[in-house]
Design a protein around this motif. Structure first.
Motif, PDB file in Angstrom:
ATOM      1  N   MET A   1       1.924 -18.462  -0.493  1.00 42.17           N
ATOM      2  CA  MET A   1       0.883 -17.552  -0.524  1.00 42.17           C
ATOM      3  C   MET A   1       0.136 -17.387  -1.802  1.00 42.17           C
ATOM      4  O   MET A   1       0.827 -17.190  -2.947  1.00 42.17           O
ATOM      5  CB  MET A   1       1.429 -16.093  -0.046  1.00 42.17           C
ATOM      6  N   ALA A   2      -1.080 -17.419  -1.960  1.00 40.28           N
ATOM      7  CA  ALA A   2      -1.963 -17.171  -2.994  1.00 40.28           C
ATOM      8  C   ALA A   2      -1.938 -15.760  -3.523  1.00 40.28           C
ATOM      9  O   ALA A   2      -2.084 -14.895  -2.556  1.00 40.28           O
ATOM     10  CB  ALA A   2      -3.448 -17.906  -2.714  1.00 40.28           C
ATOM     11  N   SER A   3      -1.989 -15.616  -4.723  1.00 38.99           N
ATOM     12  CA  SER A   3      -2.063 -14.184  -5.069  1.00 38.99           C
ATOM     13  C   SER A   3      -3.356 -13.818  -5.751  1.00 38.99           C
ATOM     14  O   SER A   3      -4.044 -14.642  -6.198  1.00 38.99           O
ATOM     15  CB  SER A   3      -0.931 -13.889  -6.317  1.00 38.99           C
ATOM     16  N   CYS A  29      -1.444  -3.884   0.608  1.00 34.87           N
ATOM     17  CA  CYS A  29      -0.613  -3.358   1.717  1.00 34.87           C
ATOM     18  C   CYS A  29      -0.783  -4.637   3.151  1.00 34.87           C
ATOM     19  O   CYS A  29      -0.038  -4.267   4.016  1.00 34.87           O
ATOM     20  CB  CYS A  29      -1.342  -2.087   2.428  1.00 34.87           C
ATOM     21  N   SER A  30      -1.017  -5.755   2.736  1.00 34.61           N
ATOM     22  CA  SER A  30      -1.056  -6.769   3.721  1.00 34.61           C
ATOM     23  C   SER A  30       0.239  -7.074   4.473  1.00 34.61           C
ATOM     24  O   SER A  30       0.509  -7.598   5.606  1.00 34.61           O
ATOM     25  CB  SER A  30      -1.854  -7.932   3.478  1.00 34.61           C
ATOM     26  N   GLU A  31       1.311  -6.964   3.591  1.00 41.71           N
ATOM     27  CA  GLU A  31       2.652  -7.464   3.928  1.00 41.71           C
ATOM     28  C   GLU A  31       3.570  -6.284   4.292  1.00 41.71           C
ATOM     29  O   GLU A  31       4.549  -6.556   4.777  1.00 41.71           O
ATOM     30  CB  GLU A  31       3.295  -8.380   2.813  1.00 41.71           C
ATOM     31  N   THR A  32       3.150  -4.975   4.446  1.00 45.20           N
ATOM     32  CA  THR A  32       4.065  -3.972   4.965  1.00 45.20           C
ATOM     33  C   THR A  32       3.957  -3.824   6.396  1.00 45.20           C
ATOM     34  O   THR A  32       3.032  -3.902   6.973  1.00 45.20           O
ATOM     35  CB  THR A  32       3.848  -2.698   3.998  1.00 45.20           C
ATOM     36  N   SER A  33       4.954  -3.089   6.926  1.00 43.05           N
ATOM     37  CA  SER A  33       4.863  -2.952   8.206  1.00 43.05           C
ATOM     38  C   SER A  33       4.410  -1.345   8.538  1.00 43.05           C
ATOM     39  O   SER A  33       4.074  -0.971   9.499  1.00 43.05           O
ATOM     40  CB  SER A  33       6.345  -2.748   8.782  1.00 43.05           C
ATOM     41  N   HIS A  34       3.949  -0.765   7.382  1.00 42.29           N
ATOM     42  CA  HIS A  34       3.584   0.625   7.265  1.00 42.29           C
ATOM     43  C   HIS A  34       2.163   0.744   6.791  1.00 42.29           C
ATOM     44  O   HIS A  34       1.740   1.074   5.571  1.00 42.29           O
ATOM     45  CB  HIS A  34       4.345   1.742   6.488  1.00 42.29           C
ATOM     46  N   PRO A  37      -0.029   4.250   6.278  1.00 36.77           N
ATOM     47  CA  PRO A  37       0.160   5.002   5.029  1.00 36.77           C
ATOM     48  C   PRO A  37       0.034   4.393   3.807  1.00 36.77           C
ATOM     49  O   PRO A  37      -0.505   4.984   2.682  1.00 36.77           O
ATOM     50  CB  PRO A  37       1.277   5.769   5.255  1.00 36.77           C
ATOM     51  N   CYS A  38       0.151   3.028   3.710  1.00 37.59           N
ATOM     52  CA  CYS A  38       0.183   2.228   2.542  1.00 37.59           C
ATOM     53  C   CYS A  38      -1.576   2.263   2.100  1.00 37.59           C
ATOM     54  O   CYS A  38      -1.575   2.572   0.735  1.00 37.59           O
ATOM     55  CB  CYS A  38       0.643   0.985   2.806  1.00 37.59           C
ATOM     56  N   ASN A  39      -2.285   1.929   3.033  1.00 38.37           N
ATOM     57  CA  ASN A  39      -3.612   1.923   2.703  1.00 38.37           C
ATOM     58  C   ASN A  39      -4.413   3.359   2.178  1.00 38.37           C
ATOM     59  O   ASN A  39      -4.983   3.312   1.278  1.00 38.37           O
ATOM     60  CB  ASN A  39      -4.351   1.295   3.888  1.00 38.37           C
ATOM     61  N   PHE A  40      -3.818   4.419   2.882  1.00 39.00           N
ATOM     62  CA  PHE A  40      -4.192   5.843   2.553  1.00 39.00           C
ATOM     63  C   PHE A  40      -3.836   5.949   1.058  1.00 39.00           C
ATOM     64  O   PHE A  40      -4.506   6.311   0.261  1.00 39.00           O
ATOM     65  CB  PHE A  40      -3.523   6.925   3.641  1.00 39.00           C
ATOM     66  N   TYR A  41      -2.516   5.783   0.871  1.00 32.73           N
ATOM     67  CA  TYR A  41      -2.161   5.959  -0.568  1.00 32.73           C
ATOM     68  C   TYR A  41      -2.645   4.959  -1.747  1.00 32.73           C
ATOM     69  O   TYR A  41      -2.894   5.639  -2.725  1.00 32.73           O
ATOM     70  CB  TYR A  41      -0.488   6.290  -0.837  1.00 32.73           C
ATOM     71  N   CYS A  42      -2.832   4.083  -1.426  1.00 35.23           N
ATOM     72  CA  CYS A  42      -3.388   2.911  -2.185  1.00 35.23           C
ATOM     73  C   CYS A  42      -4.725   3.121  -2.436  1.00 35.23           C
ATOM     74  O   CYS A  42      -5.335   3.196  -3.716  1.00 35.23           O
ATOM     75  CB  CYS A  42      -3.213   1.629  -1.654  1.00 35.23           C
ATOM     76  N   ASN A  43      -5.659   3.663  -1.454  1.00 33.34           N
ATOM     77  CA  ASN A  43      -6.926   4.070  -1.831  1.00 33.34           C
ATOM     78  C   ASN A  43      -7.028   5.501  -2.596  1.00 33.34           C
ATOM     79  O   ASN A  43      -7.778   5.525  -3.516  1.00 33.34           O
ATOM     80  CB  ASN A  43      -7.698   4.144  -0.565  1.00 33.34           C
ATOM     81  N   TYR A  44      -6.086   6.237  -2.309  1.00 40.49           N
ATOM     82  CA  TYR A  44      -5.994   7.554  -3.083  1.00 40.49           C
ATOM     83  C   TYR A  44      -5.655   7.283  -4.447  1.00 40.49           C
ATOM     84  O   TYR A  44      -6.558   7.855  -5.319  1.00 40.49           O
ATOM     85  CB  TYR A  44      -4.969   8.485  -2.489  1.00 40.49           C
ATOM     86  N   CYS A  45      -4.945   6.498  -4.826  1.00 42.74           N
ATOM     87  CA  CYS A  45      -4.479   6.085  -6.277  1.00 42.74           C
ATOM     88  C   CYS A  45      -5.499   5.328  -6.896  1.00 42.74           C
ATOM     89  O   CYS A  45      -5.860   5.467  -8.098  1.00 42.74           O
ATOM     90  CB  CYS A  45      -3.162   5.533  -6.108  1.00 42.74           C
ATOM     91  N   LYS A  77       4.315   7.690  -6.034  1.00 42.63           N
ATOM     92  CA  LYS A  77       3.089   8.104  -5.286  1.00 42.63           C
ATOM     93  C   LYS A  77       2.236   6.773  -4.610  1.00 42.63           C
ATOM     94  O   LYS A  77       1.830   6.943  -3.473  1.00 42.63           O
ATOM     95  CB  LYS A  77       2.264   9.092  -5.701  1.00 42.63           C
ATOM     96  N   CYS A  78       2.007   5.796  -5.506  1.00 48.25           N
ATOM     97  CA  CYS A  78       1.312   5.032  -5.286  1.00 48.25           C
ATOM     98  C   CYS A  78       2.130   3.509  -4.837  1.00 48.25           C
ATOM     99  O   CYS A  78       3.193   3.333  -5.590  1.00 48.25           O
ATOM    100  CB  CYS A  78       0.483   4.226  -6.311  1.00 48.25           C
ATOM    101  N   PRO A  79       1.684   2.923  -3.715  1.00 44.21           N
ATOM    102  CA  PRO A  79       2.290   1.776  -3.260  1.00 44.21           C
ATOM    103  C   PRO A  79       2.137   0.328  -4.118  1.00 44.21           C
ATOM    104  O   PRO A  79       1.288   0.301  -4.749  1.00 44.21           O
ATOM    105  CB  PRO A  79       2.003   1.539  -1.712  1.00 44.21           C
TER     106      PRO A  79
END
Length: 79
Positions: A1-3, A29-34, A37-45, A77-79
């Motif tokens: 997988m390309a990074s 957050c593309s590989e999490t099953s959550h 919430p991952c996108n919410f906290y990632c964007n917040y951070c 707090k941040c994923p």
């Protein structure tokens, strides 16, 4: 997988590319099953820290604010 490396999300004029947070967080957050919430906290951070670490996991040392921001329980707090 390309990074995909996002790192600090600044413009050359010192401004902020606000549109970069959703794209950076979608990949982060593309590989999490959550995804929600991952996108919410990632964007917040991202909005606070102006940075999203590269990759889908780890690499938080690239973004000290993102890495050091903790919940009241002392967990990241941040994923």
């Amino acid at each position: 997988m390309a990074s995909i490396c996002f790192g600090p999300l600044y413009s050359t004029a010192g401004g902020r590319f606000f549109n970069d947070c959703p794209k950076a967080c979608e990949f982060r957050c593309s590989e999490t099953s959550h995804k929600k919430p991952c996108n919410f906290y990632c964007n917040y951070c991202c909005q606070k820290c102006l940075c999203v670490p590269s990759g889908t996991y780890g690499n938080k040392g690239e973004c000290p604010c993102y890495n050091n921001w903790k919940t009241q329980e002392g967990k990241p707090k941040c994923p």
